[in-house]
Design a protein around this motif. Structure first.
Motif, PDB file in Angstrom:
ATOM      1  N   PHE A  27       0.869  -1.250  -0.001  1.00  0.00           N
ATOM      2  CA  PHE A  27      -0.045   0.221  -0.041  1.00  0.00           C
ATOM      3  C   PHE A  27       0.994   1.397  -0.110  1.00  0.00           C
ATOM      4  N   TRP A  28       1.950   1.112   0.481  1.00  0.00           N
ATOM      5  CA  TRP A  28       2.834   2.534   0.884  1.00  0.00           C
ATOM      6  C   TRP A  28       4.161   2.383   0.496  1.00  0.00           C
ATOM      7  N   HIS A  29       4.742   1.498  -0.053  1.00  0.00           N
ATOM      8  CA  HIS A  29       5.958   1.273  -0.437  1.00  0.00           C
ATOM      9  C   HIS A  29       6.374   0.770  -2.012  1.00  0.00           C
ATOM     10  N   THR A  30       7.314   1.232  -2.571  1.00  0.00           N
ATOM     11  CA  THR A  30       7.993   0.827  -3.726  1.00  0.00           C
ATOM     12  C   THR A  30       8.604  -0.400  -3.630  1.00  0.00           C
ATOM     13  N   SER A  31       8.915  -1.179  -4.889  1.00  0.00           N
ATOM     14  CA  SER A  31       9.541  -2.350  -4.661  1.00  0.00           C
ATOM     15  C   SER A  31      10.901  -2.148  -4.937  1.00  0.00           C
ATOM     16  N   PRO A  32      11.646  -2.856  -3.713  1.00  0.00           N
ATOM     17  CA  PRO A  32      13.088  -2.747  -3.898  1.00  0.00           C
ATOM     18  C   PRO A  32      13.992  -3.578  -5.005  1.00  0.00           C
ATOM     19  N   VAL A  33      15.250  -3.417  -5.408  1.00  0.00           N
ATOM     20  CA  VAL A  33      15.854  -4.250  -5.687  1.00  0.00           C
ATOM     21  C   VAL A  33      17.176  -4.388  -5.264  1.00  0.00           C
ATOM     22  N   GLU A  34      17.147  -5.268  -4.212  1.00  0.00           N
ATOM     23  CA  GLU A  34      18.283  -5.402  -3.173  1.00  0.00           C
ATOM     24  C   GLU A  34      19.887  -5.656  -3.807  1.00  0.00           C
ATOM     25  N   ARG A  35      19.826  -6.285  -4.636  1.00  0.00           N
ATOM     26  CA  ARG A  35      21.066  -6.794  -5.353  1.00  0.00           C
ATOM     27  C   ARG A  35      21.960  -5.479  -5.926  1.00  0.00           C
ATOM     28  N   LEU A  36      21.053  -4.642  -6.409  1.00  0.00           N
ATOM     29  CA  LEU A  36      21.586  -3.276  -7.194  1.00  0.00           C
ATOM     30  C   LEU A  36      21.375  -2.191  -6.133  1.00  0.00           C
ATOM     31  N   GLY A  37      21.052  -2.336  -4.881  1.00  0.00           N
ATOM     32  CA  GLY A  37      21.113  -1.141  -3.826  1.00  0.00           C
ATOM     33  C   GLY A  37      19.952  -0.192  -4.115  1.00  0.00           C
ATOM     34  N   ILE A  38      18.829  -0.731  -4.794  1.00  0.00           N
ATOM     35  CA  ILE A  38      17.734   0.129  -4.995  1.00  0.00           C
ATOM     36  C   ILE A  38      16.651  -0.141  -3.860  1.00  0.00           C
ATOM     37  N   PRO A  39      16.554   0.786  -2.996  1.00  0.00           N
ATOM     38  CA  PRO A  39      15.707   0.695  -1.993  1.00  0.00           C
ATOM     39  C   PRO A  39      14.143   0.816  -2.103  1.00  0.00           C
TER      40      PRO A  39
END
Length: 847
Positions: A27-39
């Motif tokens: 509901f309140w968060h974008t999706s991260p991509v942890e392996r590339l450091g995208i929070p």
């Protein structure tokens, strides 16, 4: 990677990771991509305060005045400070993006979210938007200007088709968004639910790509409104960057991958474009992390509830209050006078309109308490009449354990959560959760528990609390719900909103009407209230709104005629009366529009009775948009206080006792009655569409063109002192495209320092098309000591100040000829007039 390089990231992302980025995680968060450091980035409502990530059991927050109140300050410097304070609030909630401000136009008085918006005027709306955005983003928090565009009513809002001419679309409805882009460059813009001329805004190439990106050159992130996405390929191709909320309905990895591989409307490059814009927003959050101190998925705090925050909110609220009448110097009040406080809005805590603008406030100071604080004693009081749409406030009046009294940790009801209804539980059934509930209006649709399936949020809650009435009498009990509920008193079923349900407007119009009962009670006796609640999936109203919600209320039943007579008698016995009336967050709310402009129930009877009993009455009206005032000619003193946030009562008292001299101006024209307003015949959605039949003649543009009288004109507001305007000078520099305005403003009073708003309007003396009589193109607030004069200077963009949108050329037209520039204190009081000329017609597009 040493830095957040967007193009490098796009090159390293897999297709599945790209697709994940263009849909929210929850509901309140974008999706991260942890392996590339995208929070993962957190977003939060909104328009008049930052709620955080919860509707249910949310962390308390600062409540600001509503949008029409903020705009009534006519003070962009103050609104920039308000935006900065909103950013501080967001940081305390670890939210990098605020879902606001609301920039839609108030076409008429009845819009459910009209209180959230700023004004009927696009220039005022745009400049207020820009000020708040600049304030937020100067502190490292991204703003989201919404709802783009023509989301100006709630009726059938997901499907309503706004039919609007290109000229009106440009001059009125797109203009505040254009000004926000020009003067503030918001990081995000939110698309609206509705269609414009046949196409949903969230998938309109014309609106999202052609105008917003190509013509205006804006390169931020476009988010959908919540559940406001209606397609996969079209929305991605035409400009919608991210779908909210998650989990996604329209951007599932297998679906988008298939559309790409089958060349069915979109390519991976289309997805890359959407990802690029999402990453721009994330980069803004990352680059400002040192400034904001935001922790990814961090805890939410109410630590900004400080004296400094309270003082700022109090100033903003006081500066938003409009003095509409003050005959016979009824105001300001004196502490030496005997004062009685009357009215249904006096002791209530109506700090906001309803819907997603609402939040759990740090506290709310009622108007009665503000007056009490000034006087240093309890003034006499009478409710006079009721104004509630439905009953509320049961749990706030209950205790958990009657033996422990009214200590703070004992107020409310105990809520015990189960996976089974009462009838199916074994004697040793263990609950899945428990908490203390202190609010009777509960929004449960974001309740989460490991024992509850997110796709089917079925659970049951038993609420229990003890209520002790202060007086003998009959008490009205009310219960409305999305889900199902039964209410028992001392074990006896009193209200059934389960076995038979009728659809109503509760819970964004997903729930039921209020079911009520009357119960006789004795003063001093404790009654055990119990509500057995079933969550959203148990509802018979057949709406998909998650885990649902509930509202329970109680009120002593009164004879309103007797109470009005009592209030009038009290009014006779005192020097002055403060009469508090108006609406609340149930009358004005997201999800539905008001049916009329009438004040609730017997309010008008109360006002007339009190005014006749004591002409030294100060009527304090609380609403986000205009209400009919059939008694206005009898009223000597009138304050419009909007929804004032946490400091509502203190702000009203500051104005009433002249600790703050009123300086606000109406951000809306105030018609005598609903039938007078320009959208009267065309406001509701009919056969799936709403016709914007008033064209560019919205608000004062309509009233002036037809020479139709209003109760109070746009830009109007009195002070405790007087001001004069002199020596207007206007210069149009065509080479620099600047319109320079200078004039002298004098505080001609000798007692009070005060602030006046210089309003500048421009009028063509002749034109090839039908145009408004005049249009607001500049304003400036100036503070003056008694008998002080200041020279006020404004530099305005020439083309913005004189142009209309020429549909044949699909461009703005700055038409050669003579123009008048009018300066004054309201749209109806332009004391000074000068003229200037444009030597040659030219056309333009963009900012």
């Amino acid at each position: 990677m040493s830095k957040f390089d967007i193009e490098e990231l796009i090159g390293e992302l897999t297709l599945q990771e790209k697709i994940a980025l263009i849909a929210a995680k929850d509901f309140w968060h974008t999706s991260p991509v942890e392996r590339l450091g995208i929070p993962s980035v957190r977003v939060s409502d909104g328009p008049n305060g930052v709620r955080g990530t919860k509707f249910f059991n949310s962390v308390p927050s600062a409540a600001f005045p509503n949008g029409t109140g903020l705009a009534s300050t006519f003070d962009t410097e103050l609104l920039e400070e308000a935006g900065q304070l909103m950013a501080v609030e967001a940081a305390h909630k670890n939210a990098s993006v605020i879902l606001g401000p609301t920039t839609n136009i108030a076409r008429g008085p009845l819009g459910g979210r009209g209180f959230e918006s700023f004004s009927e005027d696009p220039y005022l709306s745009g400049m207020c938007t820009a000020a708040l955005v600049n304030g937020m983003q100067s502190r490292g928090i991204a703003a989201t200007v919404k709802h783009y565009v023509c989301n100006d009513l709630e009726d059938q809002r997901f499907s309503s088709n706004s039919i609007v001419t290109e000229r009106a679309l440009r001059e009125i409805y797109l203009e505040p968004f254009r000004l926000a882009v020009k003067y503030a460059n918001p990081v995000c813009i939110m698309s609206s639910y509705n269609k414009v001329n046949g196409t949903h805004c969230s998938q309109s190439k014309k609106l999202l790509d052609d105008i917003l990106r190509e013509e205006w050159g804006w390169d931020g992130m476009i988010t959908s409104d919540w559940f406001g996405t209606y397609s996969s390929a079209d929305a991605i191709k035409n400009g919608l960057d991210i779908e909210f909320p998650g989990p996604t309905k329209w951007r599932k990895s297998e679906l988008i991958s298939h559309l790409i591989s089958s060349k069915e409307g979109i390519s991976e490059e289309d997805v890359n474009t959407r990802v690029r814009n999402v990453l721009k927003m994330i980069k803004f959050a990352v680059d400002n992390k040192d400034k904001t101190g935001i922790i990814e998925n961090g805890p939410e705090s109410d630590a900004n509830n400080t004296p400094e925050t309270a003082a700022k909110l109090r100033k903003i609220a006081a500066d938003s209050i409009v003095l509409l009448k003050n005959e016979n110097n009824v105001l300001p009040l004196s502490k030496d006078e005997s004062i009685v406080v009357i009215g249904p809005n006096a002791k209530t805590k109506f700090m906001s309109g309803g819907g997603s603008a609402s939040l759990n406030p740090y506290y709310v100071v009622p108007i009665y308490d503000g007056i009490k604080s000034k006087l240093g004693k309890d003034p006499e009081y009478s409710i006079g009449c009721t104004s509630n749409k439905t009953l509320n406030g049961l749990w706030e009046a209950c205790v958990i354990d009657p033996s422990k009294g009214n200590q703070a940790d004992n107020i409310g009801a105990q809520a015990i959560f189960y996976t089974k209804p009462v009838e199916d539980r074994s004697p040793d059934e263990k609950p899945i959760d428990s908490t203390t509930i202190k609010q009777s209006y509960l929004t449960l649709f974001d309740y989460k528990n490991p024992a509850v399936e997110e796709s089917n949020p079925l659970f049951y809650v038993d609420f229990e609390g003890y209520y002790t009435p202060e007086e003998d009498g009959d008490y009205e009990i009310g219960l409305q719900v999305y889900g199902t509920a039964l209410l028992f008193i001392d074990g006896e079923l009193v209200v059934d909103n389960k076995t038979k349900q009728t659809k109503g407007t509760f819970c964004f119009s997903a729930g039921t009407i209020e079911e009520k009962a009357i119960v006789s009670m004795k003063a001093g006796k404790s009654y055990k209230f119990r509500v057995e609640y079933g969550s959203g999936p148990t509802s018979q109203t057949a709406s998909d709104f998650g885990a649902g919600g509930m509202q329970v209320g109680i009120a002593k039943k009164i004879d309103e005629n007797e109470e009005i007579a009592h209030a009038a008698q009290l009014a006779k016995e005192h020097d002055k009366v403060v009469l508090c009336i108006g609406l609340n967050g149930e009358w004005e709310s997201e999800g539905y529009d008001r049916e009329n402009m009438t004040l609730p129930k017997k309010t008008n009877d109360l006002v007339r009775a009190v005014l006749r009993a004591n002409p030294n009455t100060v009527v304090v009206n609380q609403s986000g948009t205009p209400v009919e005032m059939p008694w206005i000619s009898e009223c000597n003193a009138l304050l419009q206080c909007w929804y004032g946030g946490n400091e509502l009562g203190n702000a009203v008292a500051d104005i009433a006792f002249a600790d703050v001299v009123p300086s606000a101006k109406l951000s809306l024209s105030w018609p005598f009655k609903n039938e007078d307003n320009p959208a009267y015949l065309n406001f509701a959605t009919e056969s799936g569409r709403v016709l914007y039949g008033e064209d560019v003649f919205v608000g004062y543009r309509f009233y002036e063109k037809l020479q139709r009288q209003v109760a109070f004109p746009f830009g109007y507001g009195l002070s405790y002192t007087t001001f004069t305007f002199e020596n207007l000078e206007v210069t149009a520099d065509e080479s620099k495209e600047i319109l320079s305005v200078q004039l002298d403003v004098t505080n001609s009073g000798s007692k009070y320092a005060g602030a006046e708003v210089v309003q500048v309007y421009v009028a063509p003396t002749k034109s090839g098309i039908t145009r408004p009589v005049k249009e607001l193109k500049g304003f400036k607030k100036v503070y003056l000591e008694p008998n002080e004069t200041k020279k006020v200077s404004l530099e305005l963009p020439l083309k913005d100040s004189i142009s209309y949108f020429e549909e044949y050329h699909n461009k703005w037209c700055a038409e050669a000829g003579e123009y008048q520039l009018l300066a004054g204190s309201s749209s109806d009081d332009t004391q000074l007039i000068s003229s200037f000329e444009l030597s040659k017609t030219f056309y333009w597009k963009g900012l």
